[in-house]
Motif scaffolding. Sequence first.
Motif, PDB file in Angstrom:
ATOM      1  N   ARG A  44      -8.133  26.722   6.307  1.00  0.00           N
ATOM      2  CA  ARG A  44      -7.830  27.632   5.195  1.00  0.00           C
ATOM      3  C   ARG A  44      -6.364  28.030   5.278  1.00  0.00           C
ATOM      4  O   ARG A  44      -5.833  28.296   6.349  1.00  0.00           O
ATOM      5  CB  ARG A  44      -8.702  28.885   5.245  1.00  0.00           C
ATOM      6  CG  ARG A  44     -10.134  28.587   4.844  1.00  0.00           C
ATOM      7  CD  ARG A  44     -10.927  29.818   4.516  1.00  0.00           C
ATOM      8  NE  ARG A  44     -10.523  30.339   3.219  1.00  0.00           N
ATOM      9  CZ  ARG A  44     -10.342  31.625   2.952  1.00  0.00           C
ATOM     10  NH1 ARG A  44     -10.511  32.539   3.880  1.00  0.00           N
ATOM     11  NH2 ARG A  44      -9.972  32.010   1.745  1.00  0.00           N
ATOM     12  N   TYR A  64      -5.052  30.656   4.573  1.00  0.00           N
ATOM     13  CA  TYR A  64      -4.899  32.049   4.993  1.00  0.00           C
ATOM     14  C   TYR A  64      -4.952  32.230   6.500  1.00  0.00           C
ATOM     15  O   TYR A  64      -4.671  33.306   7.011  1.00  0.00           O
ATOM     16  CB  TYR A  64      -5.978  32.910   4.319  1.00  0.00           C
ATOM     17  CG  TYR A  64      -5.920  32.822   2.810  1.00  0.00           C
ATOM     18  CD1 TYR A  64      -4.919  33.462   2.092  1.00  0.00           C
ATOM     19  CD2 TYR A  64      -6.852  32.067   2.109  1.00  0.00           C
ATOM     20  CE1 TYR A  64      -4.851  33.358   0.709  1.00  0.00           C
ATOM     21  CE2 TYR A  64      -6.797  31.956   0.729  1.00  0.00           C
ATOM     22  CZ  TYR A  64      -5.790  32.607   0.042  1.00  0.00           C
ATOM     23  OH  TYR A  64      -5.720  32.496  -1.324  1.00  0.00           O
ATOM     24  N   HIS A  86     -17.197  25.709  -6.838  1.00  0.00           N
ATOM     25  CA  HIS A  86     -17.668  25.924  -5.468  1.00  0.00           C
ATOM     26  C   HIS A  86     -19.157  26.253  -5.385  1.00  0.00           C
ATOM     27  O   HIS A  86     -19.589  27.037  -4.555  1.00  0.00           O
ATOM     28  CB  HIS A  86     -16.815  26.984  -4.760  1.00  0.00           C
ATOM     29  CG  HIS A  86     -15.416  26.528  -4.594  1.00  0.00           C
ATOM     30  ND1 HIS A  86     -14.428  26.880  -5.475  1.00  0.00           N
ATOM     31  CD2 HIS A  86     -14.842  25.699  -3.697  1.00  0.00           C
ATOM     32  CE1 HIS A  86     -13.302  26.295  -5.118  1.00  0.00           C
ATOM     33  NE2 HIS A  86     -13.529  25.578  -4.049  1.00  0.00           N
ATOM     34  N   SER A 110     -12.882  29.894  -0.208  1.00  0.00           N
ATOM     35  CA  SER A 110     -13.441  30.766   0.827  1.00  0.00           C
ATOM     36  C   SER A 110     -14.588  30.118   1.603  1.00  0.00           C
ATOM     37  O   SER A 110     -14.851  30.491   2.737  1.00  0.00           O
ATOM     38  CB  SER A 110     -13.903  32.090   0.218  1.00  0.00           C
ATOM     39  OG  SER A 110     -14.876  31.856  -0.770  1.00  0.00           O
ATOM     40  N   ASN A 111     -15.267  29.151   1.014  1.00  0.00           N
ATOM     41  CA  ASN A 111     -16.387  28.498   1.686  1.00  0.00           C
ATOM     42  C   ASN A 111     -15.862  27.354   2.553  1.00  0.00           C
ATOM     43  O   ASN A 111     -15.386  26.339   2.039  1.00  0.00           O
ATOM     44  CB  ASN A 111     -17.395  27.977   0.657  1.00  0.00           C
ATOM     45  CG  ASN A 111     -18.682  27.498   1.306  1.00  0.00           C
ATOM     46  OD1 ASN A 111     -18.693  27.028   2.438  1.00  0.00           O
ATOM     47  ND2 ASN A 111     -19.771  27.622   0.576  1.00  0.00           N
ATOM     48  N   ASN A 158     -16.107  22.496   0.148  1.00  0.00           N
ATOM     49  CA  ASN A 158     -14.811  22.528  -0.530  1.00  0.00           C
ATOM     50  C   ASN A 158     -14.237  21.118  -0.617  1.00  0.00           C
ATOM     51  O   ASN A 158     -14.689  20.214   0.075  1.00  0.00           O
ATOM     52  CB  ASN A 158     -13.842  23.492   0.169  1.00  0.00           C
ATOM     53  CG  ASN A 158     -13.536  23.081   1.582  1.00  0.00           C
ATOM     54  OD1 ASN A 158     -12.872  22.070   1.794  1.00  0.00           O
ATOM     55  ND2 ASN A 158     -14.030  23.829   2.555  1.00  0.00           N
TER      56      ASN A 158
END
Length: 126
Positions: A15, A17, A64, A106-107, A111
């Motif tokens: 990710r 992030y 998603h 987020s998953n 993805n």
Amino acid sequence: MATSKHETHDIVIKRVYEPVDSGDGFRVLVDRLWPRGMKKEAVHLDLWAKDVAPSTDLRNWFNHEESIFREFRQKYLAELAGKKDAVRELLTSTESQRITLLYAASNINVNHAIVLRDFLLGQGNR
């Protein structure tokens, strides 16, 4: 030792992030859209490969939804098969080093980066 142009890359997904790590190698953002809330200097990108991201129509259709991930995978693989130049450019630009594919979803289990990683690993073996 010289490396073969067909050498398999070490490709991981992460990710966008998550913190930058010295072991990330060549960092590639594989989303068509810039990740929310991220400043460009915080991402530490080597490449933004928008051309290998799912099309806007496919991304919007998928949304998603875990229940249609298998169908999404097939549709995305079909799109990737038609993007040979973009895929070749991505693999060539990394010079056989570790590639970290960055995504914003987020998953972590459902993805497009998972599909792209598997596709790229398959290309390295051809």
